[in-house]
Design a protein around this motif. Structure first.
Motif, PDB file in Angstrom:
ATOM      1  N   GLU A  79     -10.443   7.536  -4.369  1.00 52.38           N
ATOM      2  CA  GLU A  79     -11.145   7.129  -5.546  1.00 52.38           C
ATOM      3  C   GLU A  79     -10.538   8.386  -6.621  1.00 52.38           C
ATOM      4  O   GLU A  79     -10.292   8.121  -7.751  1.00 52.38           O
ATOM      5  N   PHE A  80     -10.462   9.331  -6.122  1.00 46.67           N
ATOM      6  CA  PHE A  80      -9.646  10.703  -6.919  1.00 46.67           C
ATOM      7  C   PHE A  80      -8.510  10.146  -7.487  1.00 46.67           C
ATOM      8  O   PHE A  80      -8.184  10.642  -8.640  1.00 46.67           O
ATOM      9  N   VAL A  81      -7.609   9.484  -6.897  1.00 48.49           N
ATOM     10  CA  VAL A  81      -6.421   9.064  -7.429  1.00 48.49           C
ATOM     11  C   VAL A  81      -6.610   8.061  -8.796  1.00 48.49           C
ATOM     12  O   VAL A  81      -6.038   8.243  -9.941  1.00 48.49           O
ATOM     13  N   GLU A 175      -4.119  -4.348 -18.949  1.00 49.95           N
ATOM     14  CA  GLU A 175      -4.053  -5.139 -17.901  1.00 49.95           C
ATOM     15  C   GLU A 175      -3.203  -4.669 -16.701  1.00 49.95           C
ATOM     16  O   GLU A 175      -3.464  -4.553 -15.548  1.00 49.95           O
ATOM     17  N   GLN A 176      -2.095  -3.990 -17.046  1.00 50.22           N
ATOM     18  CA  GLN A 176      -1.302  -3.506 -16.051  1.00 50.22           C
ATOM     19  C   GLN A 176      -1.868  -2.232 -15.537  1.00 50.22           C
ATOM     20  O   GLN A 176      -1.661  -1.899 -14.480  1.00 50.22           O
ATOM     21  N   ARG A 177      -2.534  -1.369 -16.464  1.00 51.77           N
ATOM     22  CA  ARG A 177      -3.027  -0.102 -16.102  1.00 51.77           C
ATOM     23  C   ARG A 177      -4.264  -0.555 -15.033  1.00 51.77           C
ATOM     24  O   ARG A 177      -4.401   0.254 -14.064  1.00 51.77           O
ATOM     25  N   THR A 178      -5.004  -1.529 -15.321  1.00 53.74           N
ATOM     26  CA  THR A 178      -6.070  -1.907 -14.459  1.00 53.74           C
ATOM     27  C   THR A 178      -5.708  -2.302 -12.980  1.00 53.74           C
ATOM     28  O   THR A 178      -5.997  -1.936 -12.069  1.00 53.74           O
ATOM     29  N   ASP A 179      -4.406  -3.248 -12.931  1.00 54.53           N
ATOM     30  CA  ASP A 179      -3.745  -3.480 -11.739  1.00 54.53           C
ATOM     31  C   ASP A 179      -3.307  -2.402 -11.090  1.00 54.53           C
ATOM     32  O   ASP A 179      -3.356  -2.172  -9.938  1.00 54.53           O
ATOM     33  N   HIS A 180      -2.658  -1.439 -11.781  1.00 57.89           N
ATOM     34  CA  HIS A 180      -1.939  -0.513 -11.062  1.00 57.89           C
ATOM     35  C   HIS A 180      -2.945   0.907 -10.502  1.00 57.89           C
ATOM     36  O   HIS A 180      -2.873   1.355  -9.389  1.00 57.89           O
ATOM     37  N   ARG A 181      -3.926   0.978 -11.172  1.00 60.64           N
ATOM     38  CA  ARG A 181      -5.204   1.743 -10.737  1.00 60.64           C
ATOM     39  C   ARG A 181      -5.539   1.202  -9.128  1.00 60.64           C
ATOM     40  O   ARG A 181      -5.763   1.901  -8.439  1.00 60.64           O
ATOM     41  N   ALA A 182      -6.125  -0.145  -9.236  1.00 58.63           N
ATOM     42  CA  ALA A 182      -6.364  -0.779  -8.114  1.00 58.63           C
ATOM     43  C   ALA A 182      -5.453  -0.678  -7.068  1.00 58.63           C
ATOM     44  O   ALA A 182      -5.826   0.024  -5.733  1.00 58.63           O
ATOM     45  N   PHE A 183      -4.203  -0.628  -7.403  1.00 53.70           N
ATOM     46  CA  PHE A 183      -3.141  -0.447  -6.298  1.00 53.70           C
ATOM     47  C   PHE A 183      -3.288   0.769  -5.804  1.00 53.70           C
ATOM     48  O   PHE A 183      -2.941   0.980  -4.622  1.00 53.70           O
ATOM     49  N   VAL A 185      -5.425   3.171  -5.739  1.00 55.21           N
ATOM     50  CA  VAL A 185      -6.575   3.414  -4.756  1.00 55.21           C
ATOM     51  C   VAL A 185      -6.413   2.543  -3.288  1.00 55.21           C
ATOM     52  O   VAL A 185      -6.700   3.386  -2.337  1.00 55.21           O
ATOM     53  N   ALA A 186      -6.270   1.281  -3.449  1.00 57.07           N
ATOM     54  CA  ALA A 186      -5.825   0.852  -2.110  1.00 57.07           C
ATOM     55  C   ALA A 186      -4.835   1.449  -1.374  1.00 57.07           C
ATOM     56  O   ALA A 186      -4.864   1.640  -0.074  1.00 57.07           O
ATOM     57  N   LEU A 187      -3.755   1.745  -1.955  1.00 54.95           N
ATOM     58  CA  LEU A 187      -2.580   2.522  -1.293  1.00 54.95           C
ATOM     59  C   LEU A 187      -2.824   3.718  -0.690  1.00 54.95           C
ATOM     60  O   LEU A 187      -2.845   4.020   0.581  1.00 54.95           O
ATOM     61  N   LEU A 192      -3.880   7.119   4.009  1.00 52.98           N
ATOM     62  CA  LEU A 192      -4.521   8.324   4.682  1.00 52.98           C
ATOM     63  C   LEU A 192      -5.372   7.837   5.682  1.00 52.98           C
ATOM     64  O   LEU A 192      -5.969   8.882   6.252  1.00 52.98           O
ATOM     65  N   GLN A 193      -5.669   6.698   5.969  1.00 55.02           N
ATOM     66  CA  GLN A 193      -6.913   6.487   7.157  1.00 55.02           C
ATOM     67  C   GLN A 193      -6.141   6.916   8.550  1.00 55.02           C
ATOM     68  O   GLN A 193      -5.138   6.809   8.748  1.00 55.02           O
ATOM     69  N   PRO A 194      -7.054   7.258   9.369  1.00 52.23           N
ATOM     70  CA  PRO A 194      -6.852   7.972  10.680  1.00 52.23           C
ATOM     71  C   PRO A 194      -6.101   6.885  11.553  1.00 52.23           C
ATOM     72  O   PRO A 194      -6.392   5.580  11.492  1.00 52.23           O
ATOM     73  N   ARG A 195      -5.015   7.225  12.135  1.00 53.24           N
ATOM     74  CA  ARG A 195      -4.417   6.363  12.987  1.00 53.24           C
ATOM     75  C   ARG A 195      -4.963   6.170  14.311  1.00 53.24           C
ATOM     76  O   ARG A 195      -5.534   7.638  14.868  1.00 53.24           O
ATOM     77  N   ASN A 196      -4.882   5.245  15.130  1.00 52.05           N
ATOM     78  CA  ASN A 196      -5.538   5.262  16.556  1.00 52.05           C
ATOM     79  C   ASN A 196      -4.246   5.519  17.395  1.00 52.05           C
ATOM     80  O   ASN A 196      -3.533   4.617  17.639  1.00 52.05           O
TER      81      ASN A 196
END
Length: 200
Positions: A79-81, A175-183, A185-187, A192-196
């Motif tokens: 969320e910081f991003v 619209e582009q900024r909203t889409d880019h922001r969501a991208f 955060v998801a990315l 960064l999620q831990p790998r198994n």
């Protein structure tokens, strides 16, 4: 803004932000700042020192405002991003000030170098804590994670021409900024999620 700032000092700082953002350190002129602020040129030197000192004060004030609005917490790293992207998109003058700093000064001569380094170290520590809690892959260097997060958040704002060429359309519309922001955060979440790691 410094807590003891008088109305005149506030006007000078606001005028200096605009002047430095537009012209950089070498191109900025104290007489133009004085005119914008309806202040005495001598008073600017008396209160803020020379042009480089004034730039350092202006940049520190802008970064303090950013730090007061956007924090990095161990349990909210992705969320910081998005929050950093939002803030920088809403404050293009800060983006330009940091660009001028990079173009004008060696890295080790950046204003408030030690203080800013300590602030970044606190963010690195938060990332390390997130790794300890299992939110982020512990195999990643937390310092490089912070560089990646900041770069992700700010890159399209620093080079909008490149972003537009790649995207094929302006990237600064709501619209582009909203889409880019969501991208972003998801990315960040996925990267960064831990790998198994399988047992050997």
């Amino acid at each position: 803004m410094p807590r003891d700032a008088t109305p005149a000092k506030k006007r000078i700082l606001a005028a200096a932000v605009a002047e430095f953002a537009e012209h950089g350190i070498s191109g900025a002129r104290i007489d133009r700042i004085a005119t914008r602020a309806e202040a005495n040129k001598r008073a600017i030197y008396d209160h803020f020192g020379d042009k480089r000192e004034l730039f350092g004060i202006v940049l520190a004030d802008q970064l303090d405002r950013l730090a007061g609005e956007v924090e990095l917490h161990a349990d909210r790293i992705p969320e910081f991003v998005g929050e950093l992207f939002d803030y920088c998109a809403a404050h293009p003058e800060l983006v330009r000030l940091v660009q001028w700093e990079a173009l004008s000064l060696p890295a080790n001569q950046a204003p408030n170098h030690a203080r800013r380094s300590a602030s970044y170290q606190a963010k690195v520590d938060a990332i390390t804590e997130a790794q300890r809690r299992g939110h982020i892959d512990p195999g990643l260097d937390p310092r490089r994670i912070l560089l990646l997060l900041i770069g992700m958040a700010e890159w399209t704002l620093y080079v909008p021409q490149l972003a537009t060429m790649i995207a094929g359309e302006p990237t600064n519309t709501p619209e582009q900024r909203t889409d880019h922001r969501a991208f972003l955060v998801a990315l960040a979440q996925q990267l960064l999620q831990p790998r198994n790691h399988p047992e050997p």
